[in-house]
Design a protein around this motif. Structure first.
Motif, PDB file in Angstrom:
ATOM      1  N   ALA A   1       0.842  -1.196   0.000  1.00  7.88           N
ATOM      2  CA  ALA A   1       0.000   0.000   0.000  1.00  7.88           C
ATOM      3  C   ALA A   1       0.877   1.246   0.000  1.00  7.88           C
ATOM      4  O   ALA A   1       1.957   1.257   0.603  1.00  7.88           O
ATOM      5  CB  ALA A   1      -0.916   0.002   1.217  1.00  7.88           C
ATOM      6  N   PHE A   2       0.375   2.294  -0.652  1.00  4.03           N
ATOM      7  CA  PHE A   2       1.130   3.537  -0.770  1.00  4.03           C
ATOM      8  C   PHE A   2       0.366   4.742  -0.210  1.00  4.03           C
ATOM      9  O   PHE A   2       0.746   5.878  -0.443  1.00  4.03           O
ATOM     10  CB  PHE A   2       1.526   3.773  -2.226  1.00  4.03           C
ATOM     11  CG  PHE A   2       2.517   2.751  -2.734  1.00  4.03           C
ATOM     12  CD1 PHE A   2       3.880   2.982  -2.649  1.00  4.03           C
ATOM     13  CD2 PHE A   2       2.075   1.551  -3.261  1.00  4.03           C
ATOM     14  CE1 PHE A   2       4.789   2.035  -3.096  1.00  4.03           C
ATOM     15  CE2 PHE A   2       2.984   0.590  -3.710  1.00  4.03           C
ATOM     16  CZ  PHE A   2       4.339   0.829  -3.614  1.00  4.03           C
ATOM     17  N   ASP A   3      -0.706   4.462   0.523  1.00  5.32           N
ATOM     18  CA  ASP A   3      -1.381   5.508   1.291  1.00  5.32           C
ATOM     19  C   ASP A   3      -2.097   4.839   2.459  1.00  5.32           C
ATOM     20  O   ASP A   3      -2.270   3.617   2.496  1.00  5.32           O
ATOM     21  CB  ASP A   3      -2.338   6.337   0.430  1.00  5.32           C
ATOM     22  CG  ASP A   3      -3.460   5.516  -0.192  1.00  5.32           C
ATOM     23  OD1 ASP A   3      -4.176   4.814   0.552  1.00  5.32           O
ATOM     24  OD2 ASP A   3      -3.638   5.579  -1.420  1.00  5.32           O
ATOM     25  N   LEU A   4      -2.505   5.647   3.417  1.00  2.00           N
ATOM     26  CA  LEU A   4      -3.068   5.119   4.656  1.00  2.00           C
ATOM     27  C   LEU A   4      -4.388   4.395   4.417  1.00  2.00           C
ATOM     28  O   LEU A   4      -4.651   3.348   5.028  1.00  2.00           O
ATOM     29  CB  LEU A   4      -3.256   6.265   5.652  1.00  2.00           C
ATOM     30  CG  LEU A   4      -3.408   5.895   7.131  1.00  2.00           C
ATOM     31  CD1 LEU A   4      -2.239   5.023   7.591  1.00  2.00           C
ATOM     32  CD2 LEU A   4      -3.492   7.156   7.978  1.00  2.00           C
ATOM     33  N   GLU A   5      -5.223   4.921   3.535  1.00  2.00           N
ATOM     34  CA  GLU A   5      -6.513   4.286   3.257  1.00  2.00           C
ATOM     35  C   GLU A   5      -6.318   2.872   2.711  1.00  2.00           C
ATOM     36  O   GLU A   5      -6.977   1.918   3.149  1.00  2.00           O
ATOM     37  CB  GLU A   5      -7.311   5.133   2.262  1.00  2.00           C
ATOM     38  CG  GLU A   5      -8.660   4.526   1.881  1.00  2.00           C
ATOM     39  CD  GLU A   5      -9.375   5.321   0.796  1.00  2.00           C
ATOM     40  OE1 GLU A   5     -10.389   4.821   0.275  1.00  2.00           O
ATOM     41  OE2 GLU A   5      -8.907   6.427   0.463  1.00  2.00           O
ATOM     42  N   ALA A   6      -5.400   2.722   1.759  1.00  2.00           N
ATOM     43  CA  ALA A   6      -5.144   1.409   1.172  1.00  2.00           C
ATOM     44  C   ALA A   6      -4.535   0.458   2.202  1.00  2.00           C
ATOM     45  O   ALA A   6      -4.859  -0.735   2.232  1.00  2.00           O
ATOM     46  CB  ALA A   6      -4.229   1.548  -0.029  1.00  2.00           C
ATOM     47  N   ALA A   7      -3.648   0.979   3.048  1.00  2.00           N
ATOM     48  CA  ALA A   7      -3.021   0.143   4.070  1.00  2.00           C
ATOM     49  C   ALA A   7      -4.060  -0.385   5.049  1.00  2.00           C
ATOM     50  O   ALA A   7      -4.024  -1.561   5.457  1.00  2.00           O
ATOM     51  CB  ALA A   7      -1.948   0.939   4.807  1.00  2.00           C
ATOM     52  N   ARG A   8      -5.001   0.466   5.445  1.00  2.00           N
ATOM     53  CA  ARG A   8      -6.047   0.018   6.375  1.00  2.00           C
ATOM     54  C   ARG A   8      -6.955  -1.020   5.714  1.00  2.00           C
ATOM     55  O   ARG A   8      -7.358  -1.992   6.351  1.00  2.00           O
ATOM     56  CB  ARG A   8      -6.846   1.220   6.855  1.00  2.00           C
ATOM     57  CG  ARG A   8      -6.072   2.069   7.867  1.00  2.00           C
ATOM     58  CD  ARG A   8      -6.836   3.316   8.254  1.00  2.00           C
ATOM     59  NE  ARG A   8      -6.141   4.021   9.327  1.00  2.00           N
ATOM     60  CZ  ARG A   8      -6.286   5.315   9.581  1.00  2.00           C
ATOM     61  NH1 ARG A   8      -7.101   6.044   8.837  1.00  2.00           N
ATOM     62  NH2 ARG A   8      -5.628   5.875  10.578  1.00  2.00           N
ATOM     63  N   ALA A   9      -7.260  -0.823   4.445  1.00  2.00           N
ATOM     64  CA  ALA A   9      -8.086  -1.799   3.727  1.00  2.00           C
ATOM     65  C   ALA A   9      -7.378  -3.144   3.640  1.00  2.00           C
ATOM     66  O   ALA A   9      -7.993  -4.204   3.839  1.00  2.00           O
ATOM     67  CB  ALA A   9      -8.407  -1.273   2.328  1.00  2.00           C
TER      68      ALA A   9
END
Length: 380
Positions: free
Chosen positions: A136-144
């Motif tokens: 992931a390259f942003d926080l939203e994607a990392a949380r998903a």
């Protein structure tokens, strides 16, 4: 003990090359890289020129680099004295992220942020030879990604620039995962990304690799050893290699143990996918860590953890094998081992090739050496 090989007419110079990466440039790493370069110069019949100096006029050109990390194509292009057909001991990638853990896993969902040059095909190609995980390259994607993985058990969060098992945290709940992700600097996340992977109980790790120096190619499988450092932590303590003359195809014809054969096939699949999916990739030294682990439910699984396209912990053994094959043209197999000993009283065996013996400001007293084992050699 330094092994002096017959010198050929010098047609180039081997130099070390250090990027600004402190984790890969401790004193003992610098000394080890210098000894690697010196021995490679003997193998290639080149001069040894110590550390690269852009202002120096090298008498023997072209230059052959021994970098402390994988180089990008742009970095290599900025070094006009280097022969592009045989530039270095290590690897070259078209984009910096290709050299990190980030390429091992796909994005968590279509359209998620990704760096220039990202390959969706690569994730599809290696999906069957790596563990469950996402990059992931942003926080939203990392949380998903974390929410998806937590359905199967605890999640291991890996900062992609860290090496040697550092920069990793295990989270067993969404609250714990959020706390870990919130500590990641936004610039680091957008530039380098973060890897989220299922957490496994590690049972065994094999190193599967291939090394080419000039016209000589070797391939191998190895087992890593762990030792206690001066702080009592379990750290890398060396590797025992079984080496064959030739490429991965030759390695796969050997009578390998079942799990080793499967690990080698997984590594070859990963290696081939990188070559196919990232135009401009080159590696004269490629090593893949393949882990046998156990999931939370006890299920055993095998997968490629990460890649290394630079001189590494097993390189001393690789060079020992190359030196052996150069001196014994009929030999097809050999065993070699590297050792890292955290003991101020330790002394190397008389027949050892010593890469570092002293006090490192960070690691403390440390001895690093290589041994060639002759009991398994083919007859000369």
């Amino acid at each position: 003990m330094r092994q002096e090989l017959p010198r050929l007419a010098c047609v180039g110079t081997v130099v070390t090359f250090a990027q600004c990466n402190g984790s890969l440039d401790a004193v003992h790493e610098h000394c080890t890289r210098t000894e690697v370069a010196r021995r490679l110069a003997l193998l290639k019949g080149f001069d040894f020129g110590d550390e690269y100096d852009a202002s120096h006029q090298y008498a023997s050109q072209p230059l052959y680099l021994v970098p402390n990390d994988t180089l990008s194509r742009a970095q290599l292009a900025a070094l006009p004295q280097v022969d592009p057909s045989d530039p270095l001991f290590g690897g070259v990638v078209p984009y910096a992220f290709v050299a990190t853990k980030a390429i091992t896993h796909p994005l968590p969902y279509p359209g998620a942020s990704a760096p220039k040059g990202w390959s969706t095909d690569f994730g599809k190609r290696v999906g069957g030879v790596v563990f469950r995980g996402f990059s992931a390259f942003d926080l939203e994607a990392a949380r998903a990604a974390g929410r998806t993985l937590l359905a199967h058990g605890a999640v291991r969060v890996k900062r992609v620039q860290a090496t040697g098992g550092r920069g990793q945290t295990v989270a067993a709940s969404l609250h714990a995962l959020s706390a870990v992700l919130d500590t990641l600097p936004s610039q680091e996340l957008s530039t380098h990304g973060v890897v989220l992977e299922e957490n496994l109980n590690a049972l065994r790790t094999w190193g599967i690799g291939q090394t080419r120096v000039g016209a000589s190619i070797i391939s191998y499988y190895g087992i890593q050893r762990l030792v206690r450092n001066h702080q009592g932590e379990l750290v890398y303590g060396g590797t025992d290699l079984n080496v064959v003359r030739g490429g991965f195809d030759v390695l796969l014809t050997q009578p390998l143990p079942r799990n080793v054969r499967l690990a080698a096939r997984f590594a070859v699949c990963y290696h081939t996918a990188v070559q196919d999916c990232f135009e401009g990739f080159f590696a004269s030294r490629a090593n893949y860590d393949v882990l046998l682990g156990a999931r939370t439910n006890g299920e055993l699984c095998l997968g490629v953890l990460e890649q290394s396209w630079r001189a590494g912990g097993a390189t001393g053994a690789e060079i020992a094998a190359l030196e052996h094959f150069a001196a014994q043209p009929r030999s097809q197999r050999v065993r070699a081992s590297t050792f890292e000993v955290y003991d101020s009283a330790a002394e190397p065996p008389p027949e050892a090739a010593v890469y570092f013996h002293g006090v490192d400001p960070q690691a403390g007293p440390l001895l690093k050496y290589t041994l060639l084992h002759h009991d398994g050699d083919d007859p000369a």
